[in-house]
Structure formats: structure tokens, C-alpha cells
Design a protein around this motif. Structure first.
Motif, PDB file in Angstrom:
ATOM      1  N   GLY A  13     -31.797 -31.446  21.990  1.00 36.43           N
ATOM      2  CA  GLY A  13     -29.908 -30.433  22.017  1.00 36.43           C
ATOM      3  C   GLY A  13     -29.023 -31.732  22.643  1.00 36.43           C
ATOM      4  N   GLU A  14     -27.855 -30.383  22.501  1.00 33.58           N
ATOM      5  CA  GLU A  14     -26.972 -31.004  23.646  1.00 33.58           C
ATOM      6  C   GLU A  14     -27.034 -31.524  24.968  1.00 33.58           C
ATOM      7  OE1 GLU A  14     -22.551 -29.100  24.002  1.00 33.58           O
ATOM      8  OE2 GLU A  14     -23.957 -28.156  22.231  1.00 33.58           O
ATOM      9  N   LEU A  15     -26.234 -32.026  25.763  1.00 27.39           N
ATOM     10  CA  LEU A  15     -26.317 -32.861  26.880  1.00 27.39           C
ATOM     11  C   LEU A  15     -24.766 -32.424  26.965  1.00 27.39           C
ATOM     12  CD1 LEU A  15     -28.808 -35.210  26.317  1.00 27.39           C
ATOM     13  CD2 LEU A  15     -29.143 -33.120  27.862  1.00 27.39           C
ATOM     14  N   GLU A  16     -24.159 -32.730  27.972  1.00 25.20           N
ATOM     15  CA  GLU A  16     -23.736 -33.308  28.626  1.00 25.20           C
ATOM     16  C   GLU A  16     -23.318 -34.671  29.272  1.00 25.20           C
ATOM     17  OE1 GLU A  16     -21.170 -32.439  33.244  1.00 25.20           O
ATOM     18  OE2 GLU A  16     -22.921 -31.230  32.709  1.00 25.20           O
ATOM     19  N   VAL A  17     -22.540 -35.894  28.476  1.00 24.60           N
ATOM     20  CA  VAL A  17     -22.372 -36.687  28.573  1.00 24.60           C
ATOM     21  C   VAL A  17     -20.890 -37.122  29.750  1.00 24.60           C
ATOM     22  CG1 VAL A  17     -22.170 -39.206  28.269  1.00 24.60           C
ATOM     23  CG2 VAL A  17     -23.193 -37.469  27.204  1.00 24.60           C
ATOM     24  N   VAL A  18     -21.843 -37.743  31.196  1.00 26.04           N
ATOM     25  CA  VAL A  18     -20.724 -38.076  32.193  1.00 26.04           C
ATOM     26  C   VAL A  18     -20.549 -39.346  32.284  1.00 26.04           C
ATOM     27  CG1 VAL A  18     -19.912 -37.892  34.259  1.00 26.04           C
ATOM     28  CG2 VAL A  18     -20.806 -36.168  33.215  1.00 26.04           C
ATOM     29  N   ARG A  19     -18.865 -39.608  32.050  1.00 26.39           N
ATOM     30  CA  ARG A  19     -19.134 -41.592  32.115  1.00 26.39           C
ATOM     31  C   ARG A  19     -17.980 -41.683  33.095  1.00 26.39           C
ATOM     32  NH1 ARG A  19     -18.859 -39.923  26.122  1.00 26.39           N
ATOM     33  NH2 ARG A  19     -20.087 -42.466  25.341  1.00 26.39           N
ATOM     34  N   ARG A  20     -18.472 -42.643  34.149  1.00 25.98           N
ATOM     35  CA  ARG A  20     -17.580 -42.921  35.459  1.00 25.98           C
ATOM     36  C   ARG A  20     -17.958 -44.540  34.760  1.00 25.98           C
ATOM     37  NH1 ARG A  20     -20.928 -38.997  37.466  1.00 25.98           N
ATOM     38  NH2 ARG A  20     -19.846 -37.696  38.415  1.00 25.98           N
TER      39      ARG A  20
END
Length: 170
Positions: A13-20
Motif C-alpha cells: 500500500g501507500e509508503l512514505e518515500v524519503v530521498r537523501r
């Protein structure tokens, strides 16, 4: 990377995606590229282990900042196996993984203008497998491991998203 994120979203399902982005030194960039080419393995996993009181298990490596236990995947290892192993090796605690909650995509930038390399880390929520709040025992390379209440987390966290959001109460 897009295929991995699509597959994970379809499964969880919906996931938080954090880009660094991080400026990789040449040796780190080469090691990441070689691992992918040699083993078709990239990325790793972490587990945000919480006890029944809601405290978060954190580790400190070599006097660096506090972080959730995590590690790079090994050849033949899936992300869940990686997260369970990372917790066990860093703290001596067996973890029961619950939901996948986020994907952190660390992108290695090369000082010689080679293409950026994505290095995903999957973030799982977890609890101690036997319940309760077992005493963590720091493993190899870990200088400290402990449980922290959400309102009393250390100031020096590796990522600020380890700190729970504080509601705006104006």
C-alpha cells in the motif's frame, strides 16, 4: 529503483518515500557499485522496534549518532531477513517485523560525475519477538543500545524522522 518502489507499493500500500543525497567518497561509491555488479544486491533494511510502552530501540555505532538498527543486505538475503538480522546482531534482540512503513532512498553522488547510485533502505515497524522490553546487548561495532521514550529521544539522531511529529497545538 522505480520498479522496486512500484512493487513495494503494490504489496504494502501507500509508503512514505524519503530521498537523501550524500556525497560519496570514491571508495564508498566504488564499493556500492561493485556490490551491485557482483551480487546484484543493493540496499538494506532497518527496524523501528518498539516495546509495549512505546519506547524505541536505538543503537549508536562508534560514537556516531543514534539510529534504528539496520544494515546492508547480504547476497541471497531479502529485506525482511536483513532487518531481523540487523536487530539481532546490533542488540541481541529477536524482532517480529510488522508493517513496512517507509523506503529511504540514499543516493550516492560521485565527485567524478559518474551517475548517481540509489541505495534503498526499507524501514519496518517491529516489536520484540518474545514481547516485553528485553535488555539490549550491544553487538560488534555497536557502542551503545537502549530503549527511549518518544518524548526523551537523544538529541543526536541520525535522521530527524526518528523523532515523532509533535502536533501543532495553537
Amino acid at each position: 529503483m522505480g520498479a522496486l518502489l512500484s512493487d513495494l507499493a503494490a504489496e504494502h500500500g501507500e509508503l512514505e518515500v524519503v530521498r537523501r543525497r550524500w556525497d560519496a567518497d570514491p571508495a564508498s561509491y566504488d564499493a556500492l557499485a561493485e556490490a551491485f555488479e557482483a551480487f546484484d544486491v543493493v540496499g538494506g533494511a532497518t527496524a523501528r522496534v518498539r516495546d509495549p510502552e512505546g519506547r524505541l530501540l536505538l543503537v549508536r555505532r562508534a560514537d556516531g549518532p543514534w539510529a534504528d538498527p539496520g544494515d546492508a543486505r547480504r547476497p541471497g538475503e531479502d529485506y525482511r531477513e536483513c532487518a531481523r538480522r540487523a536487530v539481532r546482531e546490533a542488540t541481541g534482540i529477536a524482532a517480529r517485523l510488522d508493517d513496512l512503513t517507509a523506503v529511504h532512498v540514499h543516493v550516492a553522488e560521485d565527485p567524478f560525475d559518474r551517475p548517481p547510485l540509489p541505495d534503498p533502505a526499507l524501514v519496518f515497524e517491529a516489536t520484540p519477538q518474545r514481547g516485553g522490553a528485553p535488555t539490549p546487548v550491544p553487538g560488534d561495532g555497536v557502542t551503545a543500545a537502549d530503549w527511549f521514550r518518544p518524548d526523551d529521544l537523544p538529541a543526536d539522531l541520525l535522521y530527524e524522522d526518528l523523532r515523532p511529529a509533535v502536533p501543532d497545538v495553537r
